[in-house]
Design a protein around this motif. Structure first.
Motif, short mmCIF file in Angstrom:
data_model
loop_
_atom_site.label_atom_id
_atom_site.label_comp_id
_atom_site.label_asym_id
_atom_site.label_seq_id
_atom_site.Cartn_x
_atom_site.Cartn_y
_atom_site.Cartn_z
N PRO A 1 -32.49 106.52 87.43
CA PRO A 1 -33.11 106.03 86.20
C PRO A 1 -32.16 105.12 85.41
N LEU A 2 -32.73 104.09 84.78
CA LEU A 2 -31.89 103.11 84.06
C LEU A 2 -30.89 103.71 83.08
N PRO A 3 -31.30 104.67 82.23
CA PRO A 3 -30.31 105.14 81.25
C PRO A 3 -29.10 105.78 81.89
N GLU A 4 -29.23 106.23 83.14
CA GLU A 4 -28.11 106.90 83.80
C GLU A 4 -27.40 106.02 84.80
N ALA A 5 -27.96 104.85 85.07
CA ALA A 5 -27.45 104.04 86.18
C ALA A 5 -26.05 103.52 85.90
N GLU A 6 -25.18 103.54 86.92
CA GLU A 6 -23.83 102.99 86.77
C GLU A 6 -23.81 101.50 87.04
N ARG A 7 -24.79 101.03 87.83
CA ARG A 7 -24.85 99.60 88.12
C ARG A 7 -26.29 99.15 87.93
N VAL A 8 -26.46 98.04 87.23
CA VAL A 8 -27.80 97.53 86.97
C VAL A 8 -27.83 96.04 87.29
N VAL A 9 -28.83 95.63 88.06
CA VAL A 9 -29.06 94.21 88.32
C VAL A 9 -30.36 93.84 87.63
N SER A 10 -30.29 92.81 86.77
CA SER A 10 -31.41 92.51 85.90
C SER A 10 -31.72 91.02 85.98
N ALA A 11 -33.00 90.68 85.88
CA ALA A 11 -33.33 89.26 85.93
C ALA A 11 -34.35 88.91 84.87
N GLY A 12 -34.37 87.62 84.52
CA GLY A 12 -35.21 87.14 83.43
C GLY A 12 -36.17 86.06 83.87
N ARG A 13 -36.68 85.37 82.88
CA ARG A 13 -37.71 84.36 83.11
C ARG A 13 -37.20 83.22 83.98
N GLY A 14 -35.88 83.09 84.06
CA GLY A 14 -35.30 82.06 84.92
C GLY A 14 -35.71 82.19 86.38
N GLN B 1 -33.39 95.70 72.91
CA GLN B 1 -33.65 96.32 71.61
C GLN B 1 -34.94 97.15 71.63
N THR B 2 -36.01 96.57 72.17
CA THR B 2 -37.30 97.26 72.16
C THR B 2 -37.60 97.91 73.50
N GLY B 3 -36.69 97.82 74.44
CA GLY B 3 -36.89 98.46 75.73
C GLY B 3 -35.91 99.61 75.89
N ILE B 4 -35.37 99.73 77.10
CA ILE B 4 -34.44 100.82 77.35
C ILE B 4 -33.02 100.34 77.04
N GLN B 5 -32.22 101.22 76.49
CA GLN B 5 -30.83 100.91 76.22
C GLN B 5 -30.01 101.45 77.39
N ILE B 6 -29.18 100.62 77.94
CA ILE B 6 -28.42 101.05 79.12
C ILE B 6 -26.92 100.96 78.87
N ASN B 7 -26.17 101.72 79.64
CA ASN B 7 -24.71 101.77 79.47
C ASN B 7 -24.01 101.81 80.82
N PRO B 8 -24.32 100.88 81.72
CA PRO B 8 -23.74 100.98 83.05
C PRO B 8 -22.28 100.51 83.07
N LYS C 1 -19.96 98.22 80.57
CA LYS C 1 -18.51 98.01 80.60
C LYS C 1 -18.19 96.58 81.03
N VAL C 2 -18.79 96.14 82.12
CA VAL C 2 -18.52 94.78 82.62
C VAL C 2 -19.85 94.05 82.80
N ILE C 3 -19.92 92.83 82.26
CA ILE C 3 -21.15 92.05 82.36
C ILE C 3 -20.90 90.77 83.15
N VAL C 4 -21.75 90.52 84.14
CA VAL C 4 -21.72 89.25 84.88
C VAL C 4 -23.00 88.50 84.54
N ALA C 5 -22.87 87.25 84.09
CA ALA C 5 -24.06 86.45 83.79
C ALA C 5 -24.15 85.31 84.79
N ILE C 6 -25.33 85.13 85.36
CA ILE C 6 -25.59 84.02 86.28
C ILE C 6 -26.68 83.18 85.64
#
Ligand SMILES: Cc1cc2nc3c(=O)[nH]c(=O)nc-3n(C[C@H](O)[C@H](O)[C@H](O)COP(=O)(O)OP(=O)(O)OC[C@H]3O[C@@H](n4cnc5c(N)ncnc54)[C@H](O)[C@@H]3O)c2cc1C
Ligand SMILES: Nc1ncnc2c1ncn2[C@@H]1O[C@H](COP(=O)(O)O)[C@@H](O)[C@H]1O
Lengths: 315, 248
Positions: free
Chosen positions: A191-204, A245-252, A274-279
């Motif tokens: 589940p997202l709130p517990e995940a240590e690694r999250v890969v997320s994508a947007g409208r791009g 803000q209006t979705g899930i808050q995560i702390n991976p 902890k670490v954020i990579v933006a593409i």
């Protein structure tokens, strides 16, 4: 004494439970007392909590499905009997349902969004996150008992010495006021709130069918997938993946944001990472100001390359 | 159905947050305040229920006189009347106790709250209120139906959903899903005109004791500048994530 709510899922402890028990054990050590873990409902191996610092483990095996009044009532009674001063809960969905009710029933103060070990156990003083991670607050309890709700993954596994793990059983004393029904849970990923690694994508990413490469990247990393708000609003991805803000808050530990601009409302839900990579194809995208590592480029080229490089790394 | 919506008055989501130079409190100067985004879903849901079932929608907010502007906006959106609890909402248990006391004999059927307020992000008030009223409680609520005698609520659990049934009165803490975002109501001109005349009662609430107190605030440490990695060199990103950041 410190009492910890040891949440289970299908008979197993959640990772956030181990974090909470270790936190409780560290608090107990600071206070020169001991840590008791309270397990409610089916549990395959309650004794497992000893290695995480639990001196006592109380198992209420007939608890049934989670119902916040019943669980909080039982926990408050045990806290009172054992003279617990700190009541520790991992801030999962159920943990958050419990916290406010428990505070009233245990005659306690409530400090939520806790992100560090206490500065002092008496009066209980601790750092918490506020303003959607845009601020840090030192908060002091003025009550004899305090409920602490931890942000999952924010504190990590504190070093503790194993506890004796004395196992006792107890009965339910709280009363349910609602009837929990059917559950539907996406299988597989953490589940997202517990995940240590999250890969997320947007409208791009432009269309739902382009998510294959995001999932491939997540699979190599053992990561959970997420998305920005417009993506779930258009229906490219389920609402349960919407972070911010209006979705899930995560702390991976690691958050990879692909084709997401980095609007402040999005950052509000992910800046605990902890670490954020933006593409992003746009060198001016605001996400680069919030990221640790940035790749300026077309996601459709960069993401498959990153997946390949990771495959080699893990091979 | 007699519905109460608890509304918290918070800095707009795009606000830059700053604290007073002594770190003792939020620096409110220049901040725009709005209805807590989660509470907007609760308010719109309340108004939908009123339209189909009849009844009334009352809003309640704890805060000083400056929160009235946010309350008037909720009235303009369609709430019938408002109660302001006149005290600084510094502690969630205090807020819950004040609300419970103020509505003690008003017998609301349904109390709708937001999942959490985005200022201090506690999510404590709704559950504490449910405990004080001894009413069923559903948090992270993303769907709510009423079938004439009982409610069925859908709540988010980690990684999924759960349905819960309960009798009224009940306390619900909700978010997007309670109504769709496209169904969120916004004030129109007529609503704004009418809101000025709607009753707003002020109730003193400063006799309650806060069980917790903020000692100081600060901003999180600013991130170091981003390290840009060549788009053709993903090997070096992987090696940095492994060796420097130690996250893989
Ligand atoms: C009250 C409120 C609450 C909100 N809550 C949230 C929330 O919880 N979560 C949330 O996410 N948003 C939230 N938003 C919306 C937020 O303001 C932004 O609109 C949203 O985050 C933008 O999503 P996005 O980055 O996916 O899309 P866009 O802003 O459209 O950005 C797309 C990005 O993709 C990049 N791109 C385009 N093509 C490519 C390519 N080929 N390769 C790589 N990059 C590419 C673009 O350069 C751009 O930066 C909220 C807004 C409001 C007003
Ligand atoms: N000062 C307040 N006045 C009225 N309702 C509040 C107040 N603070 C919080 N609430 C309600 O409780 C919910 C959760 O808030 P919190 O516990 O502060 O995160 C909010 O979404 C509101 O519905």
């Amino acid at each position: 004494m410190v009492l910890v709510f040891a949440e289970t899922w299908k008979g197993q402890f959640k990772k956030s439970t181990f974090e909470a028990v270790r936190y409780g054990a560290s608090c107990a050590q600071m206070a020169g007392s001991h840590c008791t873990a309270l397990v409610m409902g089916a549990c395959d191996n309650p004794s497992e909590l000893a290695t995480h610092g639990a001196e006592n483990i109380i198992h209420v095996s007939d608890a049934g499905s989670f119902e916040p009044h019943a669980f909080a009532g039982t926990m408050a009674d045990i806290a009172q009997k054992d003279g617990a001063k700190a009541l520790v809960i991992a801030g999962t969905s159920n943990g958050k349902a419990l916290a406010g009710i428990l505070a009233i029933k245990a005659n306690a103060a409530a400090i939520s969004q806790v992100i560090a070990l206490p500065e002092s156990m008496s009066p209980l003083t601790v750092e918490r996150s506020a303003f959607s991670s845009k601020g840090l607050e030192i908060c002091a309890s003025k009550a004899a008992q305090t409920v602490l709700t931890l942000i999952p993954n924010a504190i990590g596994m504190t070093e503790v010495s194993p506890g004796a793990g004395n196992l006792q059983s107890a009965g339910m004393s709280g009363t349910a006021l609602a009837v929990p029904g059917e559950q539907t849970v996406a299988s597989g990923s953490i589940p997202l709130p517990e995940a240590e690694r999250v890969v997320s994508a947007g409208r791009g990413l432009k269309a739902a069918e382009n998510w294959g490469m995001v999932e491939a990247l997540a699979t190599v990393l053992g990561a959970t997938t997420a998305c920005s708000k417009p993506v779930s609003d258009i229906g490219w991805r389920p609402h349960s993946e919407h972070v911010g803000q209006t979705g899930i808050q995560i702390n991976p530990q690691l958050y990879i944001a692909i084709g997401i601009s980095g609007a402040i409302q999005h950052l509000a839900g992910v800046s605990g990472s902890k670490v954020i990579v933006a593409i992003n194809i746009d060198p001016e995208a605001p996400f680069f100001k919030a990221a640790d590592y940035g790749v300026v480029g077309d996601a459709f080229e960069v993401v498959p390359k990153l997946t390949e490089a990771l495959k080699k790394h893990f091979a | 159905m007699k519905i109460l919506v608890c509304i918290s008055h918070v800095p707009d989501t795009t606000s830059k947050i700053a604290f007073t130079s002594d770190g003792s409190q939020l620096d409110k100067s220049g901040l725009q305040f709005v209805i807590n985004p989660y509470d907007e879903f609760a308010l719109s849901k309340a108004l939908n229920l009123k339209e189909t079932l009849g009844g009334s929608v009352t809003i309640i907010t704890m805060g000083d006189v400056s929160v009235e502007q946010t309350m008037r906006k909720a009235l303009a959106i369609g709430a019938d009347d408002a109660i302001r609890l006149d005290a600084e909402p510094t502690d969630p248990i205090m807020v819950a106790k004040a609300i419970a006391t103020a509505i003690n004999d008003a017998s609301y059927d349904l109390i709708l709250c937001g999942q959490e307020s985005i200022d201090y992000n506690g999510g404590i008030v709704p559950g504490a209120l449910a405990a004080l009223l001894n009413a069923p409680f559903v948090n992270a609520c993303i769907g709510l139906e009423f079938d004439g005698s009982a409610i069925t609520a859908i709540r988010e659990i980690d990684g999924g959903k759960e349905s819960v049934t309960a009798n009224l009165p009940a306390v619900i803490a909700g978010k997007k899903g309670l109504v769709l975002e496209s169904e969120l109501r916004i004030p129109n001109m007529r609503g704004i005109m009418m809101a000025r005349k709607k009753p707003l009662t002020v109730v003193s609430a400063d006799d309650l004791e806060a069980l917790s107190a903020a000692q100081s605030f600060k901003k999180p440490q600013a991130k170091a500048a981003v390290q840009l990695i060549d788009a053709d060199d993903m090997e070096s990103l992987v090696s940095k994530l492994h060796t420097d950041a130690k996250v893989i």
